[in-house]
Write a protein that holds these residues in place. Structure first.
Motif: not given
Lengths: 446, 292, 310
Positions: A403-415
């Motif tokens: 959930v948090l990734m989708m809200i704050f950083r959907p591209a991921g850690l190392l996009p």
């Protein structure tokens, strides 16, 4: 799909409790309380409130509310001064990009990682070596495979573990450890190509009728398929030995051309085997990503209608991604079956599919390197923290991460470069280039 | 409404497209009503008509997005081939047959570079398989180099070669239009369908577009079918014009004939005859007059 | 197979099916307005069960004994209200936390689905952590197996009648809300064309929020009933959730009557199947139905749109 951004749901729009800062405060305090619950003691069945009381008792409420307050401070600060901060940090960011983009840097880091991967494991305890093989290595391979399906082709596969299971059971079958005997008993190494074949077949059978469905439907169909595979494995006592599973699956061994080597319960040789498999797979996939197929996947992902009009056979190319992902999962299944020596339907639960998805999302959908890092981190962390965090809480964090990734950083850690661009374009509703046909005029999926 | 006259003028000697009796309905709305027309090989055919006349629907029928309830559509890529039906084929198959299109709202691959966008078009039909690509076989590497070479060539043709590595979404509007055309050309079509290519462009870009269309037709020997509202552009590039209104073909002929056709004037201005100041569809400055 | 068995399994099927229908309505309502599969709806169902359990235990203690039927029915209704409210609150929070932030920024549909899955796992495991992972039972304050009336040789017992009756009552209520109230109009409008609805003055955010709440009320009540019928545990939501989703798809996702029909149909098919195949295979039926319907007739029995068919 952006709707007119409405206000709150009760009361006047401009009331004090609708102000963004106040709402952020409420949300942050809520997060603090949830954190208190999540890190608190487990509740006892039948005693409602015991867990909650323990989690919120004593000094915990104020301390976690304080944590919430701190979060609010940080969030408000970023909200108010974010642009200024970004500008201030710009030279540092530019410098970082220059360094990490440098080819020499990349090759050096690759070499360093290789040295670490080869040199460090022998120094670890056998427990940690086991973790490396059964958690880190296997899931890195699984994540790389799922990345092709989810990250490159944009297809949400929630039944990915089904192919893992097919690979494992194929190994069990061809090594003669299932109730039904194969025409010829084989060395587990030879199960690699057979598992790949079985998974290709299963992938095509599942994918051919379903890949033209839109995203959410496809997700549910794959979930259904994953569960069907597991339940069938669980119920077919005569074929798969049902819930008892297959035992005594032999380890790998080579007796060929003067080379004689047997893998045993020792994790270290398995680690090197996984590294080799992973390296080969990553190399192949890297080439694929930068070939016409990789471009076609990106095209389908970014605008399926335009891709079709430009001659891309969208269904076939999705099927290709699906099949490649399935085969990779099968490879991992072979390694797993041979290392552990024992498999059962309970090894292939839905939570595993979701976990691999979480690793891919966390690491960076579409980035080969990102998903490997994501998988490595998220499989290593629970083991590292096992004395502080109960194992049963693991799924809690997996869910929260998604959930948090989708809200704050959907591209991921190392996009991946493309994904980051795509997702940032989605943030701008007025982007001219992301054109949308009139509703109903084009039947394509979004 | 005399239907046989426009139909007769809509016939050509060497058709590349043959549309016969096509009717397209959505629920209660009839988008195309018994449309019969042909497109000649090598011509630049413009389809004009008020909004909602069915022009884009016709495009969509030609490219397999919609399937008409009645009628037939056949396509003949070259004079030496037999006509094939387009109905029931998938969009990408139709593209492989030799029909490429652009869209009313530009549909690029926004996160890919300019060159990559064109390469997608170039590589769609024949390319190396996944195995060759994964193994890095010589034929794969050769195909990649070829694709890059031909991509740069196409970009040079449309004037975008210097922006080959720019992300597509960063281009100006006019440049995006040209990129979309370049990508479509990359698929090696016999006919290019342009859906309102001049929409949203300024007069300078319109002139460049007209030149580009003529170059495509003349140098690349690609027939062009375009939907346009800008009459100046239509008059300057089209060899033949077809007029649709309410899903019906109401006129066909050269630009000059269409300008003077009373049925066409009535369709655009409603009251029949010419407007007070003598303006008619053909001379309306800047395009997009009363019918936009 | 004889007539008796057939009647027995039909009754069981209708009972199960009513519960599936209630849960399916939650899926279909949210899908109608957001085109999103609310994966976490199964946890709304589960929270409703816990809510009902907590409420009942708070009122009459964990070791209550049999009461006179009238009194028991009152507590039953109270329990259902608790369940519905817990479900509604869970759904409301879910929408606010997991979906609204994504809507605000126009995230691609994939993101919604991933967030839904994450929320589902989070809620499930949070409940397991706080309430314990063993299955729990409602206090025996009502004689569930008391026969109420007879069909042929078979008896319908109290809990079955209650479930079917409550489900039918709630479905009728929902139908009325959707067809006759302003909120229902709003929901149908947003389901058909959100942008136009917004232009017409419909508050999208509020409508979506209320849609979730309605789905939560129904799902929570279903959770309570299911808990009374069987037991309550943190992972009780997964299987009924997927089955209810299969039912919603079978009936036509986005179609309210379709969800009701699909639920009853799936319940019946599952139970009739026991007459022919081993019971351990009956869970697969829902998954197979799901896969087959999505492969060959994704629009389901009654078609796709909430706005048109409701």
């Amino acid at each position: 799909m952006t709707f007119a951004a409405g206000g709150g749901s009760v009361g006047r729009r401009d009331a004090w409790y609708h102000k963004p800062d106040v709402r952020r405060l409420g949300a942050s305090l809520g997060v603090g309380l949830v954190l208190a619950l999540v890190t608190g003691k487990d509740g006892r069945s039948g005693h409602f409130g015991s867990g909650i009381a323990a989690a919120l008792g004593g000094v915990r409420v104020p301390s976690f509310l304080a944590v919430g307050l701190a979060l609010w401070g940080v969030a408000t600060g970023i909200n108010r001064y974010g642009d200024e901060m970004r500008r201030a940090l710009a030279p540092a960011t530019a410098a970082r990009k220059r360094v990490t983009g440098n080819a020499t840097f990349r090759t050096t880091s690759l070499l360093v990682m290789l040295v670490v991967a080869i040199g460090i494991p022998p120094m670890l305890s056998s427990f940690w070596q086991g973790v490396l093989v059964e958690q880190v290595g296997i899931f890195m391979l699984l994540a790389v495979g799922l990345n092709v399906v989810v990250g490159w082709a944009g297809l949400l596969d929630l039944g990915y573990i089904a192919f893992y299971a097919i690979g494992a059971y194929t190994t069990a079958y061809f090594t003669g450890t299932l109730p039904v005997q194969p025409p010829i008993v084989l060395n587990p190494f030879l199960c690699f190509p057979l598992a790949v074949l079985a998974c290709l077949l299963a992938g095509v059978l599942l994918g051919a009728p379903t890949l033209r469905l839109r995203g959410d439907y496809l997700a549910i169909v794959t979930l259904g398929f994953g569960e069907i595979v597991r339940i069938v494995a669980n119920n077919s006592d005569g074929i798969t030995n049902g819930s008892r599973g297959a035992t005594n699956i032999p380890h790998f061994s080579i007796h060929l051309l003067g080379i004689n080597y047997d893998w045993t319960l020792n994790s270290l040789p398995y680690w090197y085997l996984i590294m080799v498999v992973l390296a080969v797979v990553v190399l192949l996939f890297f080439r694929l990503e930068h070939s016409r197929i990789g471009r076609a996947w990106a095209a389908v992902r970014e605008d399926e209608v335009a891709a079709q009009a430009s001659g891309v056979a969208t269904v076939k190319i999705k099927l290709l991604a699906f099949a490649i992902g399935a085969s990779t999962s099968g490879l991992a299944g072979v390694i797993y079956a041979s290392k552990i020596g024992f498999i059962s339907p309970d090894n292939f639960l839905l939570i595993l599919s979701i976990s691999v998805l979480a690793y891919v999302v966390f690491g960076g959908m579409g980035s080969l390197f990102g998903v490997m890092v994501g998988a490595a981190l998220l499989t290593w962390l629970p083991q590292f923290l096992r004395d502080y965090v109960p194992a049963t809480d693991r799924n809690l964090y997996i869910g929260a991460i998604l959930v948090l990734m989708m809200i704050f950083r959907p591209a991921g850690l190392l996009p991946a470069r493309r994904r980051r661009t795509e997702l940032s374009l989605h943030d701008i509703p007025e982007a001219e280039t992301v054109a949308v046909p009139a509703p109903g005029s084009m039947g394509g999926s979004i | 409404m005399a239907r046989s006259a426009p139909t007769a003028a809509a016939r050509v000697a060497d058709p590349i497209f043959d549309v016969a009796g096509v009717t397209l309905r959505f629920g209660g709305v009839t988008s195309l009503a018994d449309v019969t027309l042909q497109m000649g090989r090598g011509e630049i055919l413009a389809i004009i008509g008020p909004n909602g006349a069915g022009k884009t629907s016709l495009f969509n029928c030609l490219t397999g997005v919609y399937r008409p309830q009645t009628g037939s559509i056949t396509f003949r890529a070259t004079r030496t081939e037999l006509p094939v039906t387009l109905l029931g084929r998938k969009t990408h198959q139709i593209n492989h047959l030799g029909i490429a299109r652009t869209f009313q709202n530009i549909r690029l691959f926004p996160a890919l570079t300019v060159l990559e966008n064109v390469k997608v078009g170039l590589e769609a039909r024949h390319g190396v398989g996944p195995i060759s690509a994964m193994l890095g076989l010589p034929n794969a590497r050769h195909a990649e180099r070829e694709s890059t070479r031909r991509g740069i060539e196409l970009l040079r043709f449309v004037g975008l070669a210097d922006q080959a590595n720019t992300i597509a979404s960063a281009l100006s509007y006019g440049a995006q239009r040209r990129l979309e055309i370049a990508r479509a050309l990359g698929t090696g079509p016999a006919v290019l369908l342009l859906d309102e290519p001049a929409a949203g462009t300024n007069p300078v870009e319109k002139r460049e577009l007209a030149d580009l269309i003529r170059q495509i037709n003349r140098d690349l020997r690609v027939s062009v079918l375009l939907i346009e509202h800008d009459m100046r552009l239509v008059m300057s590039v089209a060899t033949r014009v077809i007029v649709l209104n309410f899903g019906q073909l109401i006129a066909a002929g050269t630009p000059e004939q269409i300008q003077r056709n009373p049925a066409v004037i009535e369709a655009y201005l409603g009251t029949g005859g010419q407007a007070e100041d003598g303006r008619n569809p053909g001379t309306d400055a800047g395009g997009g007059g009363g019918w936009r | 197979m004889n007539l008796n068995e057939f009647v027995q399994f039909t009754i069981l099927g209708l009972t199960r099916g009513s519960l599936y229908a209630l849960i399916a309505l939650g899926y279909t309502l949210v899908y109608g307005v957001l085109q999103l599969i609310n994966f976490a709806h199964s946890e709304v169902f589960m929270m409703g069960a816990f809510g009902g359990l907590i409420g009942i235990q708070a009122l009459i203690g964990a070791n209550a004994t049999l009461m006179p039927v009238g009194q028991a029915l009152i507590y039953l209704v109270v329990g259902m209200v608790f369940g519905a409210v817990f479900g509604a609150v869970t759904a409301w929070v879910l929408e606010r936390v997991a979906y609204r932030p994504l809507r605000r920024r126009g995230a691609p549909r994939l993101a919604f689905l991933i967030s839904a899955i994450g929320a589902s796992f989070f809620l499930q495991n949070l409940a397991g952590k706080e309430f314990g992972r063993l299955p729990q039972y409602f206090p025996a304050f009502i004689d569930k197996s008391q026969p109420v009336f007879q069909i042929g040789n078979q008896r319908m017992n109290l809990i079955q009648v209650i479930i079917i009756f409550s489900a039918v009552a709630m479905m009728i209520g929902l139908d009325l809300i959707v067809r006759k109230t302003k909120l229902g109009q709003g929901i149908r409008a947003v389901a058909q064309d959100a942008q136009t609805a917004a232009l017409m003055g419909v508050d999208i955010d509020r409508t979506i929020s209320r849609t979730f709440v309605i789905g939560g009320l129904l799902g929570g009540a279903a959770g309570f009933l299911f808990g009374m019928f069987a037991n309550v545990s943190f992972n009780m939501g997964f299987l009924p959730g997927v089955k209810a989703f299969a039912a919603a798809v079978l009936g036509g996702i986005g179609n309210i009557r379709g969800a009701m029909l699909g639920g009853l149909l799936l319940g019946l098919v599952e139970n009739w199947a026991v007459l022919f195949i081993d019971i351990k295979w009956t869970d697969v039926i829902a998954f197979v139905v799901l896969v087959l319907v999505l492969m060959f007739r994704p629009s389901g029995l009654l078609g796709e749109r909430l706005g048109r068919a409701a």
